[in-house]
Scaffold this active site. Structure first.
Site, PDB file in Angstrom:
ATOM      1  N   CYS A   7      60.716  36.041  65.621  1.00 29.73           N
ATOM      2  CA  CYS A   7      59.334  35.558  65.602  1.00 29.73           C
ATOM      3  C   CYS A   7      58.553  36.023  66.833  1.00 29.73           C
ATOM      4  O   CYS A   7      57.354  36.242  66.755  1.00 29.73           O
ATOM      5  CB  CYS A   7      59.296  34.044  65.489  1.00 29.73           C
ATOM      6  SG  CYS A   7      60.275  33.229  66.755  1.00 29.73           S
ATOM      7  N   GLU A  63      56.776  25.544  63.467  1.00 31.63           N
ATOM      8  CA  GLU A  63      57.095  26.696  64.327  1.00 31.63           C
ATOM      9  C   GLU A  63      56.997  27.921  63.418  1.00 31.63           C
ATOM     10  O   GLU A  63      57.887  28.172  62.610  1.00 31.63           O
ATOM     11  CB  GLU A  63      58.509  26.546  64.906  1.00 31.63           C
ATOM     12  CG  GLU A  63      58.719  25.298  65.762  1.00 31.63           C
ATOM     13  CD  GLU A  63      57.985  25.346  67.093  1.00 31.63           C
ATOM     14  OE1 GLU A  63      57.595  26.447  67.521  1.00 31.63           O
ATOM     15  OE2 GLU A  63      57.791  24.281  67.696  1.00 31.63           O
TER      16      GLU A  63
HETATM   17  P1  NAD Z   1      59.816  31.131  54.876  1.00 33.49           P
HETATM   18  O1  NAD Z   1      58.573  30.434  55.189  1.00 33.49           O
HETATM   19  O2  NAD Z   1      59.864  32.011  53.678  1.00 33.49           O
HETATM   20  O3  NAD Z   1      61.033  30.100  54.681  1.00 33.49           O
HETATM   21  C1  NAD Z   1      61.404  29.202  55.702  1.00 33.49           C
HETATM   22  C2  NAD Z   1      62.132  28.026  55.081  1.00 33.49           C
HETATM   23  O4  NAD Z   1      61.231  27.297  54.259  1.00 33.49           O
HETATM   24  C3  NAD Z   1      63.297  28.423  54.167  1.00 33.49           C
HETATM   25  O5  NAD Z   1      64.352  27.506  54.343  1.00 33.49           O
HETATM   26  C4  NAD Z   1      62.699  28.269  52.787  1.00 33.49           C
HETATM   27  O6  NAD Z   1      63.661  28.007  51.794  1.00 33.49           O
HETATM   28  C5  NAD Z   1      61.814  27.077  53.001  1.00 33.49           C
HETATM   29  N1  NAD Z   1      60.725  26.922  52.025  1.00 33.49           N
HETATM   30  C6  NAD Z   1      60.072  27.878  51.345  1.00 33.49           C
HETATM   31  N2  NAD Z   1      59.114  27.313  50.573  1.00 33.49           N
HETATM   32  C7  NAD Z   1      59.175  25.965  50.765  1.00 33.49           C
HETATM   33  C8  NAD Z   1      58.463  24.857  50.279  1.00 33.49           C
HETATM   34  N3  NAD Z   1      57.479  25.006  49.409  1.00 33.49           N
HETATM   35  N4  NAD Z   1      58.806  23.634  50.726  1.00 33.49           N
HETATM   36  C9  NAD Z   1      59.788  23.454  51.621  1.00 33.49           C
HETATM   37  N5  NAD Z   1      60.511  24.473  52.133  1.00 33.49           N
HETATM   38  C10 NAD Z   1      60.209  25.723  51.712  1.00 33.49           C
HETATM   39  O7  NAD Z   1      60.203  31.938  56.189  1.00 33.49           O
HETATM   40  P2  NAD Z   1      61.420  32.934  56.398  1.00 33.49           P
HETATM   41  O8  NAD Z   1      61.132  34.205  55.695  1.00 33.49           O
HETATM   42  O9  NAD Z   1      62.696  32.238  56.104  1.00 33.49           O
HETATM   43  O10 NAD Z   1      61.392  33.156  57.978  1.00 33.49           O
HETATM   44  C11 NAD Z   1      60.633  34.147  58.593  1.00 33.49           C
HETATM   45  C12 NAD Z   1      59.385  33.546  59.192  1.00 33.49           C
HETATM   46  O11 NAD Z   1      59.735  32.515  60.096  1.00 33.49           O
HETATM   47  C13 NAD Z   1      58.595  34.545  59.999  1.00 33.49           C
HETATM   48  O12 NAD Z   1      57.230  34.345  59.757  1.00 33.49           O
HETATM   49  C14 NAD Z   1      58.931  34.182  61.418  1.00 33.49           C
HETATM   50  O13 NAD Z   1      57.977  34.557  62.368  1.00 33.49           O
HETATM   51  C15 NAD Z   1      59.054  32.702  61.319  1.00 33.49           C
HETATM   52  N6  NAD Z   1      59.837  32.186  62.432  1.00 33.49           N
HETATM   53  C16 NAD Z   1      59.209  31.434  63.381  1.00 33.49           C
HETATM   54  C17 NAD Z   1      59.926  30.988  64.485  1.00 33.49           C
HETATM   55  C18 NAD Z   1      59.285  30.194  65.578  1.00 33.49           C
HETATM   56  O14 NAD Z   1      60.017  29.640  66.389  1.00 33.49           O
HETATM   57  N7  NAD Z   1      57.968  30.118  65.650  1.00 33.49           N
HETATM   58  C19 NAD Z   1      61.274  31.309  64.591  1.00 33.49           C
HETATM   59  C20 NAD Z   1      61.862  32.067  63.597  1.00 33.49           C
HETATM   60  C21 NAD Z   1      61.145  32.502  62.511  1.00 33.49           C
END
Ligand code: NAD
Length: 512
Positions: free
Chosen positions: A268, A234
């Site tokens: 998002c 997502e």
């Molecule tokens: P991010 O990708 O930086 O981090 C998300 C999660 O992934 C965090 O818990 C982070 O610690 C973890 N993570 C980071 N690198 C990793 C790795 N190599 N392996 C495993 N886990 C890892 O995203 P963010 O900044 O926390 O969130 C914002 C983003 O999320 C935006 O792009 C937003 O659009 C998206 N988002 C999507 C939805 C949806 O339903 N489609 C909902 C909310 C947010």
């Protein structure tokens, strides 16, 4: 092992320090979760629901302190915490209270005539131990909805909150502990994704449910491929809002402001690209600039503010970069455009004269920015809406229902709200997810349970006959009968169908 210092982004107050998990600690957690899953998978749906009800009761009884905790962690207003975090979780639990038994019960499935004597079923079984990784922007909803779904489907869960929302993670862990939720079913793991991400995947979960950025989603998908772990993603969005000249302009203006600024734009499905038809464009922009002045921004202790601050310095830098890139390429900022002093409060910003050469129209901005562009006709706006690597959600604004539906079908996206914004995920009956680089998979409603299930196909035969007709021996006369039968079975002509009947009967009665 490192530490995460938790800070209220609105006040700078330190909320605590959390030690991150080591490699071995995480692998041990997987072992325990796997062992637990062997017994948990045998629980009835009602037993699982009863565990989830403990969470629901706790949230209802402690709603205000949870709101305060979520606000302190991320600088969101109290109303945002209540509407965006608490309500969707309770609504999800209520939906599953009513529907989980029907969704997960065995289903009898049609069996074709060629398989006469057999009965077909689908069973929904747990996958085992699943990994859920969540982002920071709505940590409560985007963690608890998948956790609840995974647990109801009979799985144990390894859950990792975002390092930026560690305090919210600890708040949720407290809810699980203090509500009396069965220990060992959900394990909270803390750490930076960049440090512990690889170990989380090396633990070989039976599925990864990831919500976060497109960039991280790609990294996870690649790493999961090594072990062929199924992944639901997502991801990010760049949602278009399309306002036609016959729309209810007052409503569309109010929605443009709310849908772009809600949670400081850190949603998002935020309205990141607003396309307004040229005949009403000037009026629309004028009203947005006037009305945005009424949006109240501040650190919210009484529930009186509309928007709070941004969650992190890194996120502010992205917004600043997108705005300066746009201005350099000819865009105009009509209101806001900067942070207040050195704080993380970024002013509600209105920007116009943007185009698709600018980052602000191509990359996810994730900030309190109302970004508007003019269009001439339906064909042009559909082309513009689809000119994006993302496809999460969209909204279409017009009084003409046929046009609204036609445009909704033409936009390549996971969901569309007509004359509303950010609405699709509010109806838990509807599937939720994106296309293109906004994700893979669907959850919410029945999909939320199926994504965490092994959907098992079963055929039952009484087993009295010594063998079936399609088993050995194959012989020339049997081959001829199959040939005639299949020709008639799949023919569109009634005479040919009748012609094949004797062969079919002979095959059915045949003992070899
Ligand atoms: P991010 O990708 O930086 O981090 C998300 C999660 O992934 C965090 O818990 C982070 O610690 C973890 N993570 C980071 N690198 C990793 C790795 N190599 N392996 C495993 N886990 C890892 O995203 P963010 O900044 O926390 O969130 C914002 C983003 O999320 C935006 O792009 C937003 O659009 C998206 N988002 C999507 C939805 C949806 O339903 N489609 C909902 C909310 C947010």
């Amino acid at each position: 092992m490192s530490e995460i210092v938790m800070v209220n982004p609105a006040t700078g107050e330190e909320l605590g320090v959390k030690k991150t998990w080591s490699h071995q600690h995480i692998l041990d957690a997987y072992e325990k979760a796997r062992e637990k899953s062997l017994t948990f998978r045998k629980t009835t749906i009602e037993q699982r629901m009863e565990e989830i009800r403990k969470i629901k009761r706790y949230i209802v009884d402690h709603m205000e302190s949870i709101v305060e905790g979520l606000s302190a962690d991320l600088g969101k207003t109290k109303s945002e915490a209540l509407l965006m975090e608490i309500f969707p979780v309770l609504d999800c639990i209520k939906y599953y209270e009513r529907n989980v038994a029907a969704i997960l019960s065995d289903k009898k499935i049609k069996t074709p005539i060629a398989l006469m004597g057999k009965k077909s079923y689908v069973f929904y079984e747990p996958l085992g131990t699943v990994l859920i990784v969540a982002p920071w922007n709505a940590p409560f909803t985007l963690s608890l909805v998948p956790i609840v779904s995974a647990v109801l489907a009979g799985n144990t869960v390894i859950y990792k909150p975002s390092e930026i929302a560690t305090y919210s993670g600890m708040l949720m862990e407290k809810i699980f502990k203090e509500s009396g939720f069965e220990p060992g079913v959900v394990t909270f793991v803390y750490g930076k994704g960049s440090e512990i991400g690889d170990t989380l995947i090396e633990g070989k979960p039976d599925k990864i449910f990831f919500t976060g950025s497109t960039a991280t989603g790609k990294v996870i998908l690649e790493k999961a491929a090594k072990y062929l772990i199924p992944v639901e993603l997502e991801l990010g969005g760049k949602d278009p809002m399309i306002v036609f000249e016959d729309a209810n302009l007052e409503r569309a203006v109010n929605a443009a402001i709310w849908g772009s600024l809600f949670n400081c734009g850190q949603v998002c499905v935020s309205l990141e690209r607003i396309y307004v038809q040229e005949s009403v464009y000037d009026e629309f922009v004028k009203r947005v600039v006037e009305n945005v002045k009424n949006v109240k921004q501040g650190w919210d202790t009484k529930g009186e503010f509309d928007i709070g601050c941004m969650a992190s310095e890194d996120q502010i830098k992205i917004v600043e970069d997108h705005l300066s890139d746009a201005v350099k390429k000819g865009a105009k900022i009509l209101s806001g455009g900067k942070r207040k002093g050195k704080t993380l409060f970024f002013e509600p910003t209105v920007i116009v004269d943007v185009n698709h050469s600018m980052k602000i129209m191509r990359e996810e901005t994730f900030g309190p920015v109302i970004c508007m562009m003019k269009f001439t006709d339906e064909a042009e706006v559909v082309r513009l809406a689809n000119d994006s690597m993302y496809g999460l959600n969209a909204s279409v604004w017009t009084k003409n229902r046929d046009k609204a539906l036609q445009v909704s079908r033409a936009i390549i996206t996971g969901g569309v709200s007509i004359n509303n914004a950010l609405m699709v995920q509010a109806n838990f009956n509807l599937p939720y997810g994106g296309v293109k680089q906004s994700g893979i998979g669907r959850y919410h409603g029945p999909y939320g349970l199926y994504t965490f299930s092994n959907i098992k196909a079963v055929i039952i035969e009484k087993g009295k006959k010594p063998k079936d007709i399609n088993w050995y021996p194959f012989r020339a006369d049997k081959y001829e009968r199959f040939l005639t039968t299949f020709k008639s079975l799949f023919s569109e002509k009634t005479t040919a169908k009748l012609k094949g009947l004797p062969s079919m009967m002979k095959l059915m009665r045949s003992k070899e």
